[in-house]
Design an enzyme around this catalytic site. Structure first.
Site, mmCIF file in Angstrom:
data_model
loop_
_atom_site.group_PDB
_atom_site.id
_atom_site.type_symbol
_atom_site.label_atom_id
_atom_site.label_comp_id
_atom_site.label_asym_id
_atom_site.label_seq_id
_atom_site.Cartn_x
_atom_site.Cartn_y
_atom_site.Cartn_z
ATOM 1 C CB CYS A 27 14.053 -13.075 81.329
ATOM 2 S SG CYS A 27 13.731 -14.865 81.961
ATOM 3 C CG HIS A 35 18.439 -12.613 83.392
ATOM 4 N ND1 HIS A 35 17.859 -11.513 83.405
ATOM 5 C CD2 HIS A 35 17.566 -13.572 83.622
ATOM 6 C CE1 HIS A 35 16.240 -12.051 83.657
ATOM 7 N NE2 HIS A 35 16.063 -13.390 83.742
ATOM 8 C CD GLU A 69 19.948 -9.125 82.771
ATOM 9 O OE1 GLU A 69 20.118 -9.677 81.693
ATOM 10 O OE2 GLU A 69 19.123 -9.080 83.308
#
Ligand code: GLN
Length: 559
Positions: free
Chosen positions: A382, A510, A512
């Site tokens: 990001c 993102h 993750e």
């Protein structure tokens, strides 16, 4: 059959790991073939954590449907297969927002609107929303029992037992049994007081998950059982463990799942947690290690990057490696000359995570320049993608004033600018580009090779985007745009060609949020792989240099 409910409360102190306890119970129930859902209630007045500082609240976890939620939802997704949406996280603020909207519409037909029954009914309705097509709903009540603000939630779960009956509801209380060094003893009094507090609001817990740093003896368990009015078997040693992925195994060892099934009268299959056992054995027996330097500005507060840290662990575990993460304060890299470089040497890979605001940006740019020039694997997420584009535009293309309009609204070269659809939107709550978006990958790119597919879906949370007007000069200088939305509107992934750099990739989303210990995310797997290869290369170079020094000291300058 309608879903049964497990309500998880916490006592004594905060941060006892209620979220992990809820997630681990979900994991164990799934391992017996049951379908679970998990839900969290947060007693604060913000409508969601989206507008709160990471220092206050930790990470904001984003779901596919674009809800900005509590970080415990990240644990729920990592430990189970529950599909979480905005209905899985409620705050007092959001409950009241609904009630006030109804009141303004006149839905209450002239009645006085009150905490009981209107607020509690709204809470119970939210609990029922997530019970479709599942066997067990695990509902975590945030905060600590005794807090004024959590009272309506506690009252709602008390009523849920009245409504649904004993066989369909279970109260699990997470508490603390501290070891007091000077007395040389484990102390049960805080737990007794906490249960007393629960009793005063009409709740008798069924199971006590006792957080402790050592096993509770039969005697201690018996004492807690007697004073707290629970079965001795229901006093569980929830011992501190080295890895969070061990929690389901310790719960299994203590028989938590068996107890839950017995109390809730559920007939379930045999438990199979072999994949978790295998995972934990990898955690405990790494073949080597890998060091990642994380350059960010919320570094002193670890919770602000919870999912990121876990995703890195997953990437490392997928290759049997132990992960060492060092948090590098971005502002500390803002030296005049290249002095900052000494802080970055020694890392196998460098990562710049998501973030907001101008502070620390210059340090991040230095970190990225170091990774690009020294060919250290780089992963930008990001903000880390946006800053990688700015660094490239400044240092490779020569656009010295390249910037994001987030950090310098007047910059002549807005490489990154406000999302076109958000121009004119000034309100902060829930106004970012949020949630899952499709992305098309360039065949043959680093990204496509990592994902092994050309179509992906990833979660977003940002307000700025890559300005495609700069695509031509940046790509002509060697930057590759390897991922974009299918209609080409948004640039989602940038990278450097493998001929130029072993691993340099930035993504606007993102990743993750979608990594799980048993299903590590492809970008984290590929980044860690590249970082480990870099480590091995450096080790080989170092030993070659040592051999050279030994054989030809005159050449390498040894006196
Ligand atoms: N501040 C940047 C933006 O709003 C990056 C956001 C992020 O890293 N999550 O676009």
């Amino acid at each position: 059959m309608p879903a049964k409910y497990i309500f998880v409360t916490g006592g004594v102190v905060s941060s006892l790991g209620k979220g992990l306890a809820a997630a681990s119970m979900g994991c164990l129930l799934e391992s017996r073939g049951l379908r679970v859902n998990l839900q969290k209630f947060d007693p604060y007045l913000n409508v969601d954590p989206g507008t709160m500082s990471p220092f206050q609240h930790g990470e904001v976890f984003v779901t596919d449907d674009g809800a900005e939620t509590d970080l415990d939802l990240g644990h729920y997704e990592r430990f189970t297969h529950a599909k979480l949406t905005r209905d899985n996280n409620w705050t007092t603020g959001r409950i009241y927002e609904q009630i006030i909207a109804k009141e303004r519409r006149g839905d209450y037909l002239g009645k006085t609107v009150q905490v009981i029954p209107h607020v509690t009914n709204e809470i119970k309705a939210a609990m029922k929303k997530v019970s479709q097509d599942v066997d067990v709903c695990i509902v975590e009540i945030g905060g600590t029992v005794g807090d004024i603000e959590s009272l309506p939630f506690i009252e709602a779960i008390r009523q849920m037992r009245q409504d649904l009956g004993r066989e369909n509801t279970l109260f699990v209380h997470v508490t603390l049994v501290p070891f007091i060094g000077v007395a040389g003893e484990l102390k049960t009094k805080p737990t007794q007081h906490s249960v007393k507090e629960l009793l005063s609001v009409g709740i008798q817990p069924d199971i006590l998950l006792c957080r402790t740093d050592r096993f509770l003896s039969k005697e201690i368990k018996g004492k807690i059982a007697l004073f707290c009015n629970v079965e001795e078997e229901a006093v569980i040693t929830a011992i501190d463990v080295g890895s969070i992925y061990e929690v389901p195994l310790t719960f299994a060892h203590e028989g938590v799942d068996k107890l839950v099934l017995r109390y809730l009268h559920i007939d379930a299959g045999v438990r199979d947690i072999s994949r978790w056992e295998e995972l934990v054995s990898r955690v405990n027996n790494p073949k080597d290690e890998v060091s990642i330097g994380l350059v960010g500005k919320y570094v002193e507060y670890e919770d602000s990057y919870k999912s990121l840290k876990e995703a890195l662990v997953h990437g490392a575990l997928s290759q049997n490696l132990k992960l060492n993460v060092s948090w590098i304060e971005a502002e500390g890299l803002e030296t005049k000359g290249r002095e900052y470089e000494s802080q970055l040497e020694g890392y196998d890979g460098i990562l710049v995570p998501g973030g907001f605001g101008k502070r620390g940006i210059a340090g991040m740019l230095n970190g990225i320049r170091f990774a690009r020039e020294r060919k250290v694997p780089y992963f930008g997420i990001c903000l880390g993608m946006q800053t990688a584009c700015i660094e490239f535009a400044r240092d490779v293309v020569g656009l010295e004033t390249a910037n994001s309009s987030e950090f310098d609204p007047a910059t002549p070269h807005r490489i990154i600018y406000k999302l076109r659809e958000l121009r004119g939107v000034e309100e902060l709550g829930g106004t970012m580009r949020l949630g899952a978006w499709q992305c098309k990958l360039e065949p043959g790119s680093l990204a496509a090779k990592a994902y092994r597919t050309n179509e992906i879906s990833e979660r977003h949370r940002h307000r700025y985007e890559f300005n495609r007007e700069y695509e031509q000069p940046l790509t002509a200088a060697g930057l590759r745009i390897s991922g974009a939305t299918p209609d080409g509107t948004y640039v989602e992934i940038i990278e450097l060609p493998e001929s130029e750099h072993p691993y340099f990739l930035g993504c606007q989303f993102h990743p993750e949020f979608k990594s799980k210990p048993l299903e590590p995310h492809p970008l984290f797997v590929s980044f860690i792989k590249a970082a480990y290869e870099n480590r091995q290369r450096r080790v080989a170079e170092k030993s070659a240099a040592e051999v050279e020094m030994f054989l030809r000291p005159e050449k390498v300058g040894r006196p």
